[in-house]
Design a protein around this motif. Structure first.
Motif, PDB file in Angstrom:
ATOM      1  N   GLY A 138      -4.683  44.236 -20.629  1.00 16.19           N
ATOM      2  CA  GLY A 138      -5.458  45.260 -19.943  1.00 16.19           C
ATOM      3  C   GLY A 138      -5.781  44.754 -18.558  1.00 16.19           C
ATOM      4  N   ASP A 139      -5.961  45.687 -17.589  1.00 15.02           N
ATOM      5  CA  ASP A 139      -6.188  45.247 -16.213  1.00 15.02           C
ATOM      6  C   ASP A 139      -7.627  45.394 -15.749  1.00 15.02           C
ATOM      7  OD1 ASP A 139      -6.330  47.971 -16.034  1.00 15.02           O
ATOM      8  OD2 ASP A 139      -4.698  48.184 -14.587  1.00 15.02           O
ATOM      9  N   ASN A 140      -8.540  45.801 -16.652  1.00 19.18           N
ATOM     10  CA  ASN A 140      -9.960  45.862 -16.278  1.00 19.18           C
ATOM     11  C   ASN A 140     -10.829  45.893 -17.526  1.00 19.18           C
ATOM     12  OD1 ASN A 140     -10.647  48.796 -16.998  1.00 19.18           O
ATOM     13  ND2 ASN A 140      -8.852  49.054 -15.666  1.00 19.18           N
ATOM     14  N   GLY A 141     -12.125  45.715 -17.335  1.00 22.98           N
ATOM     15  CA  GLY A 141     -13.045  45.648 -18.462  1.00 22.98           C
ATOM     16  C   GLY A 141     -13.178  46.947 -19.218  1.00 22.98           C
ATOM     17  N   LEU A 142     -13.085  48.077 -18.516  1.00 29.87           N
ATOM     18  CA  LEU A 142     -13.195  49.361 -19.186  1.00 29.87           C
ATOM     19  C   LEU A 142     -12.034  49.576 -20.147  1.00 29.87           C
ATOM     20  CD1 LEU A 142     -14.728  51.998 -19.483  1.00 29.87           C
ATOM     21  CD2 LEU A 142     -13.430  52.914 -17.547  1.00 29.87           C
ATOM     22  N   THR A 143     -10.826  49.217 -19.694  1.00 29.92           N
ATOM     23  CA  THR A 143      -9.662  49.279 -20.576  1.00 29.92           C
ATOM     24  C   THR A 143      -9.853  48.386 -21.787  1.00 29.92           C
ATOM     25  OG1 THR A 143      -8.178  49.739 -18.721  1.00 29.92           O
ATOM     26  CG2 THR A 143      -7.185  48.866 -20.731  1.00 29.92           C
ATOM     27  N   GLY A 144     -10.456  47.231 -21.559  1.00 29.84           N
ATOM     28  CA  GLY A 144     -10.713  46.302 -22.659  1.00 29.84           C
ATOM     29  C   GLY A 144     -11.646  46.885 -23.699  1.00 29.84           C
ATOM     30  N   LEU A 145     -12.734  47.539 -23.254  1.00 28.73           N
ATOM     31  CA  LEU A 145     -13.672  48.150 -24.192  1.00 28.73           C
ATOM     32  C   LEU A 145     -13.004  49.266 -24.983  1.00 28.73           C
ATOM     33  CD1 LEU A 145     -17.033  48.370 -22.186  1.00 28.73           C
ATOM     34  CD2 LEU A 145     -16.434  46.789 -24.027  1.00 28.73           C
ATOM     35  N   GLN A 146     -12.181  50.053 -24.313  1.00 28.43           N
ATOM     36  CA  GLN A 146     -11.469  51.131 -25.002  1.00 28.43           C
ATOM     37  C   GLN A 146     -10.502  50.567 -26.034  1.00 28.43           C
ATOM     38  OE1 GLN A 146      -9.783  53.097 -21.598  1.00 28.43           O
ATOM     39  NE2 GLN A 146     -11.586  54.389 -21.257  1.00 28.43           N
ATOM     40  N   SER A 147      -9.863  49.458 -25.706  1.00 33.63           N
ATOM     41  CA  SER A 147      -8.931  48.821 -26.638  1.00 33.63           C
ATOM     42  C   SER A 147      -9.651  48.329 -27.887  1.00 33.63           C
ATOM     43  CB  SER A 147      -8.218  47.661 -25.941  1.00 33.63           C
ATOM     44  OG  SER A 147      -7.415  46.932 -26.856  1.00 33.63           O
ATOM     45  N   LEU A 148     -10.875  47.819 -27.723  1.00 32.41           N
ATOM     46  CA  LEU A 148     -11.623  47.277 -28.860  1.00 32.41           C
ATOM     47  C   LEU A 148     -12.031  48.364 -29.850  1.00 32.41           C
ATOM     48  CD1 LEU A 148     -13.938  44.645 -27.101  1.00 32.41           C
ATOM     49  CD2 LEU A 148     -11.869  44.220 -28.437  1.00 32.41           C
ATOM     50  N   THR A 149     -12.117  49.607 -29.391  1.00 39.90           N
ATOM     51  CA  THR A 149     -12.504  50.684 -30.306  1.00 39.90           C
ATOM     52  C   THR A 149     -11.401  51.025 -31.293  1.00 39.90           C
ATOM     53  OG1 THR A 149     -11.736  52.392 -28.763  1.00 39.90           O
ATOM     54  CG2 THR A 149     -14.043  51.686 -28.573  1.00 39.90           C
ATOM     55  N   GLY A 162     -15.978  41.239 -15.291  1.00 44.04           N
ATOM     56  CA  GLY A 162     -15.996  40.359 -16.456  1.00 44.04           C
ATOM     57  C   GLY A 162     -17.374  40.136 -17.035  1.00 44.04           C
ATOM     58  N   ILE A 163     -18.392  39.955 -16.173  1.00 41.45           N
ATOM     59  CA  ILE A 163     -19.749  39.737 -16.665  1.00 41.45           C
ATOM     60  C   ILE A 163     -20.249  40.957 -17.417  1.00 41.45           C
ATOM     61  CG2 ILE A 163     -22.145  39.348 -15.985  1.00 41.45           C
ATOM     62  CD1 ILE A 163     -20.437  36.880 -15.790  1.00 41.45           C
ATOM     63  N   GLU A 164     -20.018  42.149 -16.859  1.00 43.81           N
ATOM     64  CA  GLU A 164     -20.440  43.383 -17.532  1.00 43.81           C
ATOM     65  C   GLU A 164     -19.707  43.561 -18.856  1.00 43.81           C
ATOM     66  OE1 GLU A 164     -21.386  46.048 -13.526  1.00 43.81           O
ATOM     67  OE2 GLU A 164     -19.346  45.943 -14.351  1.00 43.81           O
ATOM     68  N   PHE A 165     -18.417  43.248 -18.851  1.00 45.24           N
ATOM     69  CA  PHE A 165     -17.631  43.355 -20.076  1.00 45.24           C
ATOM     70  C   PHE A 165     -18.140  42.382 -21.133  1.00 45.24           C
ATOM     71  CE2 PHE A 165     -14.125  41.665 -22.648  1.00 45.24           C
ATOM     72  CZ  PHE A 165     -13.669  42.819 -23.262  1.00 45.24           C
ATOM     73  N   VAL A 166     -18.360  41.133 -20.737  1.00 49.36           N
ATOM     74  CA  VAL A 166     -18.824  40.099 -21.668  1.00 49.36           C
ATOM     75  C   VAL A 166     -20.173  40.476 -22.259  1.00 49.36           C
ATOM     76  CG1 VAL A 166     -19.710  37.745 -21.762  1.00 49.36           C
ATOM     77  CG2 VAL A 166     -17.488  38.198 -20.707  1.00 49.36           C
ATOM     78  N   GLU A 167     -21.074  40.972 -21.408  1.00 46.80           N
ATOM     79  CA  GLU A 167     -22.403  41.346 -21.901  1.00 46.80           C
ATOM     80  C   GLU A 167     -22.310  42.471 -22.924  1.00 46.80           C
ATOM     81  OE1 GLU A 167     -26.825  42.576 -20.172  1.00 46.80           O
ATOM     82  OE2 GLU A 167     -25.097  42.493 -18.824  1.00 46.80           O
ATOM     83  N   GLU A 168     -21.488  43.468 -22.639  1.00 46.50           N
ATOM     84  CA  GLU A 168     -21.334  44.598 -23.555  1.00 46.50           C
ATOM     85  C   GLU A 168     -20.711  44.156 -24.875  1.00 46.50           C
ATOM     86  OE1 GLU A 168     -21.847  48.470 -24.771  1.00 46.50           O
ATOM     87  OE2 GLU A 168     -22.548  47.517 -22.925  1.00 46.50           O
ATOM     88  N   VAL A 169     -19.668  43.350 -24.804  1.00 45.49           N
ATOM     89  CA  VAL A 169     -18.983  42.891 -26.018  1.00 45.49           C
ATOM     90  C   VAL A 169     -19.890  41.993 -26.855  1.00 45.49           C
ATOM     91  CG1 VAL A 169     -17.059  41.507 -26.888  1.00 45.49           C
ATOM     92  CG2 VAL A 169     -16.683  43.121 -25.032  1.00 45.49           C
ATOM     93  N   SER A 170     -20.707  41.178 -26.189  1.00 50.10           N
ATOM     94  CA  SER A 170     -21.590  40.271 -26.933  1.00 50.10           C
ATOM     95  C   SER A 170     -22.585  41.042 -27.794  1.00 50.10           C
ATOM     96  CB  SER A 170     -22.333  39.346 -25.962  1.00 50.10           C
ATOM     97  OG  SER A 170     -23.262  40.063 -25.171  1.00 50.10           O
TER      98      SER A 170
END
Length: 362
Positions: free
Chosen positions: A45-56, A74-82
């Protein structure tokens, strides 16, 4: 890729799934190639939003995430995933000089980091392998990142065949980055529980390895802390400090809901500093505040600790540094509810430190 960095091919790694998030397609291709050469299955994935969508739709075994990405960094993504996936292990990727940002990610439970460019592919593969190995035991997921680097066992000890990750060499070679990491990992200087507030007042020399402190509360009304001045350890200052951090965090983890005992922690610290090739004796003050009994138990090593409870002053001083021997002598002092209590350290290297303990009803 140099001959020294050649990676042997593997057929399979138990079909481990790795999600790689980075806006640099060249870097993603490099990481994918390295991981697939070891049998990992890789999605990108090329950004954090794509990453969150992939995790669903599918949760991988590991996420490798760049710190600087568009849309959702990355920080926003990490915080959300944590919060959403607390057991999902993650490794962050950062360019040189971004250690303060990496430290923020580490505080969200990141187990490791790698730097760009990847000078040695083995470092990345070792990091991936060790992170996945640690994640297999749910009891280890709460470990601090430094515990993973030092690979402490369940007793909080260093195995005889201990081999540190490449990070310590990297930090030794980049002293500015080391100072930035240690500074960024300091907890909030002010904390409170019930009627009591505690405040660490520290003045630092920006050119030296910073004075490092950490603390933990437990449900029994105890407050355990340490203050480390590692400059006496010279070239091993950073690794010695991180070792103390690792032992302290593992001690807290292993005593969840139980009483803290200062002597136990001191035994672990002294023993590890003595046996670890990457560590050297350092100046430190370690203390245990017991609010139900209104007392504080202190151990000083290489520095003088002056405790004042509003009426009386007690000086605690052990000339030898922490780790020189197995000295575990402690002093118990009374704490006042009616006056401000203070612990002041002297003999520090270009720094000053004072811990103020006060009842908010004063």
């Amino acid at each position: 890729m140099s001959a020294e960095a050649e990676i042997p091919m593997k057929q399979q790694v138990n079909a481990k799934q790795v999600l790689v998030l980075d806006d640099d397609p060249v870097f993603r291709a490099l990481v994918r190639s390295l991981l697939e050469s070891q049998g990992y299955q890789v999605t990108e994935g090329d950004n954090g939003l794509t990453g969150l969508q992939s995790l669903t739709t599918a949760v991988p075994d590991l996420v490798i995430c760049d710190i600087e990405m568009p849309l959702l960094n990355g920080i926003e993504f990490v915080e959300e995933v944590s919060h959403q996936y607390p057991s999902l292990p993650m490794i962050v990727v950062s360019g040189t000089g971004k250690m303060s940002v990496v430290a923020k990610a580490l505080k969200f439970g990141i187990k490791d980091f790698v730097t760009k460019p990847i000078a040695d592919p083995v470092h990345l593969l070792d990091t991936v392998s060790s992170t996945l190995k640690e994640s297999q035991d749910s009891m280890l997921m709460s470990r601090d990142f430094s515990s993973q680097w030092f690979r402490l066992n369940e007793q909080g000890e260093l195995p005889e065949d201990q081999e540190l990750h490449w990070h310590l060499d990297y930090l030794h070679q980049h002293p500015d980055v080391s100072r930035e990491l240690l500074q960024a990992l300091l907890p909030e200087p002010r904390t409170q529980q019930g009627d009591w507030t505690l405040n660490f007042r520290v003045l630092q020399n920006p050119e030296r390895v910073p004075l490092v402190f950490d603390y933990a509360w437990n449900i029994n009304g105890q407050f355990l802390f340490y203050i480390v001045d590692s400059n006496v350890a010279q070239d091993l200052a950073v690794s010695s400090t991180l070792l103390v951090r690792a032992l302290f965090d593992d001690y807290i983890r292993n005593h969840d809901g139980q009483l803290f005992h200062l002597e136990e922690l001191l035994i672990n610290l002294s023993k590890a500093i003595n046996v670890a090739e990457c560590a050297a004796p350092l100046n430190a003050a370690v203390g245990l505040v017991d609010f139900p009994s209104q007392s504080i138990e202190l151990h000083s090593a290489g520095v003088s600790a002056h405790w004042h409870n509003g009426t009386n002053t007690t000086t605690v001083n052990t000339p030898k540094c922490l780790g020189v021997n197995q000295d575990r002598e402690t002093t118990v002092c009374n704490m006042s509810r009616e006056h401000s209590n203070s612990l002041k350290l002297t003999g520090l290297d270009s720094s000053t430190c004072q811990l103020i303990i006060q009842n908010r009803q004063i």
